[in-house]
Each structure stands twice: as C-alpha cells, then as structure tokens.
Scaffold this active site. Structure first.
Site, PDB file in Angstrom:
ATOM      1  N   HIS A 156      28.022  79.313  89.621  1.00 53.10           N
ATOM      2  CA  HIS A 156      28.130  79.578  88.186  1.00 53.10           C
ATOM      3  C   HIS A 156      26.789  79.519  87.471  1.00 53.10           C
ATOM      4  CE1 HIS A 156      32.599  79.575  87.784  1.00 53.10           C
ATOM      5  NE2 HIS A 156      32.493  78.952  88.938  1.00 53.10           N
ATOM      6  N   ASP A 364      20.188  80.764  81.982  1.00 56.85           N
ATOM      7  CA  ASP A 364      21.621  80.496  82.018  1.00 56.85           C
ATOM      8  C   ASP A 364      22.287  81.428  83.026  1.00 56.85           C
ATOM      9  OD1 ASP A 364      23.902  79.123  81.262  1.00 56.85           O
ATOM     10  OD2 ASP A 364      23.604  79.481  79.123  1.00 56.85           O
TER      11      ASP A 364
END
Length: 483
Positions: A156, A364
C-alpha cells in the site's frame, strides 16, 4: 471457487456496516461476497502471547482470526522494523531509518508466528491475499510449511528507487521473501518500474515479459493495481447536514471568505510543515487574501511513541502559532490546526464546503484523501484539488493542480490559481476527476487484483519448500530452509 483469506497487520471491524479506509472497505466487500477469513493483530499488547491464544470470531460467512503481540514484539516488530526501518526508507527518508538487529529478528519471528497461527485453519483451495510492508516474509513462512496456495502480496505504500531500497539493511532477504509470492501488486506504474529495475540489478530473476519473471522454478507476476474509494458512499456522506458546519459555511459566504483544507495522519511523509510554510508564503505574496483565506489542517495522531512524530507535532504547533501571531485579527485566524481524528461523515461535509483541497505529501503510495475530496464536491460549485506529484494518485488525477511539495513558491502560486479559477474550468476539471475515481474505484481494485491472483500458475509444494530463504536468528543472515 475457494475462500478468500486476507492477512494484514490489523484486521477491520467486521461487526460494523461502515468501514474506514480504502483497504478495509475493499477487503470486507470481497470477503463477504465469497466468504472467507481475515487474520491479523487485534491491537492488544500483552506479556506473553501464544499461538494457542488466537481468537476466532464469526460474522456471517466471514471468520476473524486475531492474535495479540507481546511488548517486545510490539516494540521491535511494529514500532521497530516496520515503522523505523521500512516505513521511512520506503518513503525516501533514509535519514530517519533506525536499524537494529533485534528489529529484524522480531519482524521475522512475528511473521513466523502469524504463519503458525493460520496454517492449521487453511483449506487446500484457499486464495491468500497478504497486505503491506509489515508482512513481507509471510509467504516465505507459509512455503516452509508446505503451502502450495496461490498467495498474493499488495504493497500500500510506495516502493522506492533502486538506490534507496538497496540501502535498506537485509534488502536481499526482503527480496527473497517477496519472490515467494505468486503475485506482487503495487499502487503505481512507477512502483512496478522501481521493483523490476531492482530485480534486474540485484537478482538473477529472468524476465519473461515486462511484468512476468521466472525465479528458481517459479513464475511470478508483478502489476500495478491503484486502490480507489467508494465514491458514491463518500458523496452521500457529503450530502448529509451538520448544523455547525453549515453555519460556518454561511459565515464564510457572507464575509466572502473561503476555506483551504488538508486532512492527514500526523506523519513526516505527508509534508505538513512544508504545506504550512506554503500557505504562509501565499499570504505573504498575495496580501489581498488576508482576512479572506482560512486554512484548516486536520492531523490525526499517529505512532506517538516514535520520536520523529513528536518532533513534527511540535513543529506544526510552532508554525501555526507563528503564522497566526503574525496575521490573525480579532475575528479571523489564517490557520486552524486540529490534532485529533475527525469522523469520516464530518470530514466529507468539511471537504464539500472547502474551495481548495491541499493534498501535498512528500511521498505517498496512493492517497485516498485526494479521491475522497473529489467525491465530496458539489458538481455545480466544485472545489479544486491541489495534489503533490509524489502522491501515487497523481498518476491518475491529471486534472488536479499538480505541484512539487518541496517548492513552497509553486504551492503558494497553485493556491492563488485555485482561488481565482473560473467556475467553468472548475467544473470541467471536477467532471474529469470524478469520472476517473468513479471508474477506478475500490471495487475495481479488488476485482482486478483477485482476478490476476486467481489466474497465476503455481508449482508443487516440495519445489517451493526447497527454493526459498529464511531468516537465521543465530546469524541474522539468509539461509536455506530448516527442516
């Protein structure tokens, strides 16, 4: 079709109707549609947890299997290797990496205990989906126990460049562990490119195609599967009514003010200090917005036991005080800083009444907040998303204002551009962005990943057992399997 078995560091609450976070939303939906099991840590830290103390609970056709961690495991596996080694290095912050041998030892041991716990509960036709950086060695541990299951891994967070990943202590062991999965999934094409380049430079894996490799008799698929949000659900939340938020919206409208909003975990990867400095630069450069622009920064607490997080909290409090001290008037403060979690329902409403969504992480994996901001907007009077080019979402959301979060002048200029953008352009950008997040939603992420995992080819358990490496506690190095 067999059960879906999900393994993650933490499990979601299967007893609630509404999940928080894209991972939980996608996983719960997949589990309930096929039936299955979700295994992970229950959040409890105890003196001496044992495999036999695992807790089984059932919600309809889904079973939750949870274990606790000891204080030593929590300190070394979770706070240590996962969050002082992997998290900073995968977010390109090698300067914050703190490696100790005991961290890696407990990281391997907890993965081993997770595998021990779930192994007796597995059925031959189970499909196993493992999530995130906490559990990289998990498949390797299952293979040691003779597992021939199809096992997929999804990361992730970002996968870093070759130079950065090769600087991580025991990166070779981590590579060998990753290559025990049948499908390795990433958020973005850039992550896939980084991983494949690393394999080409640091392994003997043979590339059969750009995304298919052969290694020690096994075929491994690699792909990008960008996670999405449930845009319809979040949009519905944004249409609810909250009297306090509505009064604030009306107040700003009467005073011809607008709100800039950011919502993040309190984490050094999110670029919060740089963002506040950019807003200060905006006020310095465009004084006509004094008394008109209000910046709301919501920063929910995160990993408060790690020193770097305490430092960033102190810096944000200092910056807020400095900006407000310089610019605030008796009826206006430029920055509101909230260091606590806000309910998603209220967050959706706050997004909807904010002209600008300022989402500028330094790095991110995806950033679902950016997608939720888009989903919350009023199509007739939409806000503008300012997005970091280092967020995974930037690969998809081309109609946002894409910025370099390290360049405070560029971010300040983007705020100005958003504040003066015509309604026609705002609507066109939002229409395209909404189409993108609606098409590539959390359901599509789940479906495409699981379809790819079901399609992989596996080999016999014995050949798997003989081909992988494991952590040797005595030497802290890689070795062959222990029988």
């Amino acid at each position: 079709m067999g059960r879906l078995v999900v393994v993650s560091n933490r499990t979601g609450d299967l007893g609630t109707k509404t999940q928080t976070g894209g991972l939980a939303v996608g996983i719960v939906d997949a589990l309930k549609s096929s039936g299955g099991m979700w295994m992970g840590w229950n959040g409890e830290v105890v003196d001496k947890p044992e495999t036999s103390n695992a807790q089984l609970t059932t919600h309809g056709n889904v079973t939750s299997l949870t274990v606790s961690l000891s204080e030593q495991e929590h300190e070394n596996y979770y706070l240590g290797f996962a969050n002082k080694v992997l998290w900073p290095s995968f977010h390109y912050r090698l300067d914050l990496m703190d490696y100790r041998t005991e961290f890696a030892k407990h990281y391997a041991a907890v993965n081993r205990r997770f595998a021990d716990t779930i192994h007796s509960h597995l059925r031959n036709d189970d499909l196993i989906w493992v999530h995130d950086y906490h559990l990289i060695p998990f498949a390797s541990e299952l293979r040691r126990r003779g597992s021939a299951h199809k096992i997929g891994f999804f990361l992730h967070i970002p996968f870093p460049s070759v130079d950065v990943f090769s600087a991580v202590p025991r990166h070779g062991w981590l590579r060998e562990c990753l290559l025990q999965y049948d499908l390795i999934g990433f958020q973005t094409k850039n992550d896939v490119q980084n991983f494949c380049r690393y394999l080409k430079e640091h392994s003997k894996a043979k590339f059969l195609s750009p995304n298919l490799i052969r290694w020690q008799g096994r075929t491994i698929s690699i792909g990008d599967f960008p996670i999405g949000v449930d845009a319809g659900q979040f949009s519905a939340m944004a249409h609810e009514r909250d009297e306090g938020i509505e009064l604030e919206r009306m107040r700003r409208s009467l005073l011809k003010r607008f709100q800039v909003i950011s919502a993040d975990r309190l984490d050094y990867s999110k670029g919060l200090p740089q963002r506040m400095k950019a807003f200060r630069k905006f006020l310095d450069s465009y004084p006509e917005y004094l008394g008109r622009a209000e910046y709301l920064q919501i920063a929910s607490p995160s990993r408060e036991d790690v020193t770097a997080y305490a430092d960033i909290r102190a810096e944000l409090e200092q910056l807020t005080g400095a900006v407000n001290g310089k610019y605030a008037d008796f009826n206006w403060a430029p920055i509101q800083y909230i260091n606590r979690s806000i309910e998603r329902e209220k967050l959706a409403l706050l997004f909807r009444c904010s002209l600008i969504g300022l989402i500028t992480p330094l790095r991110d994996g995806m950033n679902l907040v950016a997608k939720e901001y888009i989903a919350a907007q009023d199509a007739e009077d939409p806000g503008i998303l300012i997005l970091s080019k280092f967020a995974g979402a930037a690969e998809q959301l081309n109609d946002a204002l894409i910025v370099n979060p390290y360049d405070i002048n560029e971010v300040a200029q983007a705020i100005r551009r958003a504040a003066t953008m015509s309604m026609e352009e705002r609507r066109a950008r939002h229409r395209n962005l909404l189409s993108q997040i609606s098409e590539y939603d959390v359901q599509r992420w789940q479906n495409e990943y699981l379809a790819a995992l079901r399609a992989v080819q596996t080999v016999a358990p014995q050949s798997m057992r003989s081909s992988h490496s494991t952590w040797s506690e005595g030497r802290g190095t890689m070795s062959g399997p222990r029988h």
